[in-house]
Design a protein around this motif. Structure first.
Motif, PDB file in Angstrom:
ATOM      1  N   ALA A   1     -48.407  35.590 -26.503  1.00 20.57           N
ATOM      2  CA  ALA A   1     -48.819  34.260 -25.231  1.00 20.57           C
ATOM      3  C   ALA A   1     -48.096  33.741 -25.594  1.00 20.57           C
ATOM      4  O   ALA A   1     -47.883  33.173 -25.221  1.00 20.57           O
ATOM      5  CB  ALA A   1     -50.170  34.337 -25.278  1.00 20.57           C
ATOM      6  N   LEU A   2     -48.831  33.607 -27.355  1.00 24.94           N
ATOM      7  CA  LEU A   2     -48.223  32.380 -28.024  1.00 24.94           C
ATOM      8  C   LEU A   2     -46.875  32.165 -28.248  1.00 24.94           C
ATOM      9  O   LEU A   2     -46.586  30.421 -27.566  1.00 24.94           O
ATOM     10  CB  LEU A   2     -49.251  32.160 -29.274  1.00 24.94           C
ATOM     11  CG  LEU A   2     -48.904  31.210 -30.288  1.00 24.94           C
ATOM     12  CD1 LEU A   2     -49.941  29.306 -30.038  1.00 24.94           C
ATOM     13  CD2 LEU A   2     -49.308  30.761 -31.146  1.00 24.94           C
ATOM     14  N   CYS A   3     -46.695  32.907 -28.759  1.00 25.61           N
ATOM     15  CA  CYS A   3     -44.818  32.930 -28.505  1.00 25.61           C
ATOM     16  C   CYS A   3     -43.692  32.744 -27.647  1.00 25.61           C
ATOM     17  O   CYS A   3     -43.243  30.943 -27.403  1.00 25.61           O
ATOM     18  CB  CYS A   3     -44.578  34.187 -29.472  1.00 25.61           C
ATOM     19  SG  CYS A   3     -44.899  34.447 -30.744  1.00 25.61           S
ATOM     20  N   LEU A   4     -44.790  33.506 -26.080  1.00 24.39           N
ATOM     21  CA  LEU A   4     -44.023  33.354 -25.547  1.00 24.39           C
ATOM     22  C   LEU A   4     -44.161  32.266 -24.635  1.00 24.39           C
ATOM     23  O   LEU A   4     -43.306  30.925 -24.356  1.00 24.39           O
ATOM     24  CB  LEU A   4     -43.866  34.076 -24.496  1.00 24.39           C
ATOM     25  CG  LEU A   4     -44.061  35.622 -24.391  1.00 24.39           C
ATOM     26  CD1 LEU A   4     -44.442  36.782 -23.670  1.00 24.39           C
ATOM     27  CD2 LEU A   4     -42.058  35.550 -24.197  1.00 24.39           C
ATOM     28  N   PHE A   5     -45.270  30.999 -24.749  1.00 22.68           N
ATOM     29  CA  PHE A   5     -45.146  29.800 -24.944  1.00 22.68           C
ATOM     30  C   PHE A   5     -44.209  28.870 -25.353  1.00 22.68           C
ATOM     31  O   PHE A   5     -43.490  28.168 -24.010  1.00 22.68           O
ATOM     32  CB  PHE A   5     -46.514  28.918 -24.722  1.00 22.68           C
ATOM     33  CG  PHE A   5     -47.077  28.011 -24.466  1.00 22.68           C
ATOM     34  CD1 PHE A   5     -47.203  27.342 -22.371  1.00 22.68           C
ATOM     35  CD2 PHE A   5     -46.631  26.922 -25.056  1.00 22.68           C
ATOM     36  CE1 PHE A   5     -47.411  26.046 -22.637  1.00 22.68           C
ATOM     37  CE2 PHE A   5     -47.037  25.477 -25.025  1.00 22.68           C
ATOM     38  CZ  PHE A   5     -47.237  25.387 -23.416  1.00 22.68           C
ATOM     39  N   PHE A   6     -44.007  28.630 -26.386  1.00 22.63           N
ATOM     40  CA  PHE A   6     -43.069  27.493 -26.493  1.00 22.63           C
ATOM     41  C   PHE A   6     -41.697  27.888 -27.141  1.00 22.63           C
ATOM     42  O   PHE A   6     -40.604  27.558 -26.617  1.00 22.63           O
ATOM     43  CB  PHE A   6     -43.865  27.752 -28.565  1.00 22.63           C
ATOM     44  CG  PHE A   6     -44.666  27.158 -28.639  1.00 22.63           C
ATOM     45  CD1 PHE A   6     -45.002  25.856 -28.760  1.00 22.63           C
ATOM     46  CD2 PHE A   6     -45.916  27.183 -28.817  1.00 22.63           C
ATOM     47  CE1 PHE A   6     -45.663  24.467 -28.994  1.00 22.63           C
ATOM     48  CE2 PHE A   6     -46.803  26.413 -29.223  1.00 22.63           C
ATOM     49  CZ  PHE A   6     -46.678  25.501 -29.312  1.00 22.63           C
TER      50      PHE A   6
END
Length: 269
Positions: free
Chosen positions: A17-22
């Motif tokens: 979730a964190l990676c896909l946001f950035f």
């Protein structure tokens, strides 16, 4: 209460979730540097082989945002191509509110994108190893013959927002997660690597596999768009199925099942 999500599943879920946001926002920053997509080995100069182009054009009423998809033009002023206040418009494909950084900075966007891309890749390998070891991949992700037979009924139930709360994922969940984890994630990684000149020299066959660097870039963009659609549907299903219950499962691992769920080992009274 059943222990539905292992620690490995929860950890990789939140890292993704964190990676896909950035990755999404920095990817749009990179796209803004050349807001067009092509099919083939190269982009056209004496010809136009673009399948998507976002920009601004002059009109009798002033500049307007225009998006061209497969040769058809759409006025997207205020959203794509031209956005922001009328007195100081921004002439970028995607507005600054959707990019990292929020201003034009391709170098920083690439640094952020590549940093989280490698975390994304590492997380996928960790998830795959853990899922093979604890049986999560076989038990909860790979659709069985019975799942495929029950799929039409489960699709109809989801369309009516009648979501079950069983011990395991239903057919729609299994198929969706299988497509995301085993198809879209590897595809977006492979097409991203295909755009690297260094990898092209080491593995030129990847260019042939995806029909050229420009085609790989287009597939990469479409895979990202599909993941965004999946995220929106995923959030709708979370809200419809009970957000507190689902969130608790992804934080603590424990999930409250619906009436009639048979008891099993590891249940909490």
């Amino acid at each position: 209460m059943v222990y539905r999500q292992s620690a490995w599943t929860r950890l990789t879920h939140w890292l993704w979730a964190l990676c896909l946001f950035f990755l999404l926002l920095s990817g749009l920053q990179i796209f803004n540097a050349h807001p067009a997509l092509y099919i083939g080995q190269e982009s056209g100069f004496d010809y136009d082989n673009a399948v998507l182009r976002i920009g601004a054009v002059n009109s009798q009423s002033g500049p307007r945002g225009r998006t061209t998809v497969l040769g058809r033009d759409f006025d997207t002023t205020g959203v794509l191509g031209m956005s922001g206040p009328a007195e100081r418009p921004s002439f970028t494909a995607f507005p600054g509110a959707l990019t990292i950084p929020s201003y034009r900075d391709l170098a920083t966007g690439r640094v952020v994108h590549f940093f989280f891309a490698w975390i994304f890749v590492g997380t996928l390998f960790v998830w795959l190893a853990a899922s093979l070891f604890n049986g999560h991949l076989r038990r909860d992700i790979l659709p069985s013959g019975e799942d495929l037979r029950e799929l039409p009924g489960d699709v109809a139930a989801h369309a009516r927002f009648r979501l079950g709360k069983g011990r395991r994922y239903g057919p729609v969940q299994k198929l969706s997660y299988f497509l995301v984890l085993c198809v879209l994630f590897p595809l977006i990684i492979a097409t991203g690597l295909t755009m690297s000149p260094g990898l092209n020299a080491a593995a030129p066959w990847m260019l042939d596999l995806f029909g050229g660097r420009q085609t790989a870039r287009t597939i990469h963009f479409l895979a990202m768009l599909t993941l965004v659609i999946f995220f929106i549907v995923h959030m709708l299903m979370v809200l419809a199925g009970g957000p507190l219950n689902t969130l608790r499962a992804m934080v603590t691992g424990w999930y409250r099942t619906g009436p009639g769920t048979p008891p099993g080992q590891g249940d909490r009274p």
